[in-house]
Design a protein around this motif. Structure first.
Motif, short mmCIF file in Angstrom:
data_model
loop_
_atom_site.label_atom_id
_atom_site.label_comp_id
_atom_site.label_asym_id
_atom_site.label_seq_id
_atom_site.Cartn_x
_atom_site.Cartn_y
_atom_site.Cartn_z
N SER A 8 0.83 -1.21 0.00
CA SER A 8 0.00 0.00 0.00
C SER A 8 0.86 1.26 0.00
O SER A 8 1.92 1.29 0.65
N SER A 18 5.42 5.50 -2.04
CA SER A 18 4.89 4.36 -2.77
C SER A 18 5.19 3.07 -2.03
O SER A 18 6.00 3.04 -1.10
N ASP A 67 -5.78 0.27 -1.82
CA ASP A 67 -6.18 0.00 -3.19
C ASP A 67 -5.11 0.37 -4.21
O ASP A 67 -5.27 0.10 -5.40
N SER A 68 -4.03 0.99 -3.74
CA SER A 68 -2.99 1.41 -4.67
C SER A 68 -1.65 1.51 -3.96
O SER A 68 -1.59 1.84 -2.78
N THR A 126 -8.24 9.26 -0.99
CA THR A 126 -7.80 7.98 -1.54
C THR A 126 -7.30 7.02 -0.47
O THR A 126 -7.11 5.85 -0.74
#
Length: 123
Positions: free
Chosen positions: A30, A50, A99-100, A109
């Protein structure tokens, strides 16, 4: 669960390192972020990283002073804060975007949030 720690009282020009430890699940895939909210102000983006740790984003107000890093083996994200200013005083929150793995600055987000840790910088 995300648990933020490391906040406290520091004089202007000083340093603090915040930690965000994850438990109950892994956030190694994540993107992770740090946000802050000062009294009477809206929550604002501070930094994100990231899932690989290779990409980081920093708010203009903290560039050159703050760095974000992560240790996926320890399921922990760090925010190193140097040259602190009184305007950095806020409750700092860590967050995870399950989710990313892409580092972004938009709070909407992020799906999981820690409880916050208070940073107070005296002049």
């Amino acid at each position: 669960q995300l648990q933020a720690s490391g906040g406290g009282l520091v004089q202007a020009g000083g340093s603090l390192r915040l930690s965000c430890a994850a438990s109950g699940r892994t956030f190694s895939s994540s993107a992770m972020g740090w946000f802050r909210q000062a009294p009477g102000k809206e929550r604002e983006f501070v930094a994100s990283i990231s899932w690989t740790g290779t990409t980081t984003l920093l708010a203009d107000s903290v560039k050159g002073r703050f760095t974000i890093a992560r240790d996926n083996a320890k399921n922990t994200v760090y925010l190193q804060m140097n040259s602190l200013k009184p305007e950095d005083t806020a409750v700092y929150y860590c967050a995870a975007d399950i989710d990313s793995g892409v580092a972004v600055s938009y709070p909407d987000t992020y799906s999981h949030w820690g409880q916050g840790t208070l940073v107070t910088v005296s002049s």
